[in-house]
Scaffold this active site. Structure first.
Site, PDB file in Angstrom:
ATOM      1  N   CYS A 287       0.835  -1.196   0.000  1.00  0.00           N
ATOM      2  CA  CYS A 287       0.000   0.000   0.000  1.00  0.00           C
ATOM      3  C   CYS A 287       0.872   1.249   0.000  1.00  0.00           C
ATOM      4  CB  CYS A 287      -0.963  -0.049   1.189  1.00  0.00           C
ATOM      5  SG  CYS A 287      -2.289   1.161   1.150  1.00  0.00           S
ATOM      6  N   ILE A 288       0.764   2.115   0.989  1.00  0.00           N
ATOM      7  CA  ILE A 288       1.536   3.363   1.043  1.00  0.00           C
ATOM      8  C   ILE A 288       2.921   3.160   1.677  1.00  0.00           C
ATOM      9  CG2 ILE A 288       0.597   4.117   3.281  1.00  0.00           C
ATOM     10  CD1 ILE A 288       1.336   6.439   0.259  1.00  0.00           C
TER      11      ILE A 288
END
Length: 224
Positions: A136-137
């Site tokens: 994800c991030i």
């Protein structure tokens, strides 16, 4: 002996902590791989608390370690106590907590500061040539710390399926090589032992996110 893998959390909840489904997927897939997860989080206040119904910040204050303990079912340690010597790999799930509580990416983007504890842990695993899994991030942490590394946060062209694609462009500005991958795929930076997958950076069915994280976890354990 199964591999011992540190999992670093950033709170509990997508908008102000660790993404719960990603964190759970990491723990389930580690169990399936026969690895032992050791969960850690920094003992610091969250940047803020977000009402997950309204999507708006509240006046409440919460602690990252205390909130992360919800996901870990209480079995968690202060990140300050992590010793890389007894561990085989590191995984950091996503969620806005990575960009708010482990770093200042949410407010400062490529000019962000990574929390010293988090940076020290990432550098310690990297120096020991032990694999690091990010989804994800959370690949933005590696983008900031390891110039020239290869990562994926999915795709670099924004659309309904990839609403956060500008992150890839920002990572390129930091000198990284971004590799476009589908949500069920991973990218492996062999030189730096970094394994990344996009997870909820993609507007995809939850089972596809779960499967992509499974591939990331499997490769991290294999490299360990």
């Amino acid at each position: 002996m199964g591999k011992r893998v540190a999992v670093v959390l950033a709170g509990c909840g997508v908008y102000d902590g660790s993404e719960i489904h990603e964190s759970s997927a990491v723990l389930v897939h580690l169990s399936r791989e026969g690895a032992e997860a050791e969960v850690y989080a920094p003992d610091v206040d969250q940047m803020h608390v977000v009402d997950h119904v309204k999507g708006q910040p509240t006046q409440e204050k919460r602690n990252v370690l205390v909130e992360s303990a919800r996901i870990a079912r209480g079995s968690i340690k202060d990140l300050a106590k992590l010793d890389v010597k007894g561990l085989d790999a590191l995984i950091i799930p996503g969620g806005f907590g990575v960009a708010k509580n482990l770093s200042t990416w949410a407010t400062q983007g490529k000019n962000c500061i990574i929390s010293k504890e988090v940076e020290d842990v990432l550098k310690a695993f990297h120096a020991a040539k032990k694999p690091i899994g990010l989804c994800c991030i959370s690949p933005v942490l590696a983008a900031k710390i390891f110039p020239g590394c290869e990562l994926t946060v999915g795709h670099d062209t924004e659309c309904e399926k990839w609403p956060y694609a500008k992150t890839a462009e920002t990572m390129k500005e930091l000198g990284c090589k971004h590799v476009n991958k589908h949500v069920t795929e991973i990218h492996v930076d062999v030189k730096n032992k970094l394994v990344t997958t996009s997870a909820f950076m993609c507007n995809a069915p939850i089972h596809e996110i779960y499967d992509g994280i499974g591939k990331m976890v499997g490769e991290v354990v294999r490299l360990a």
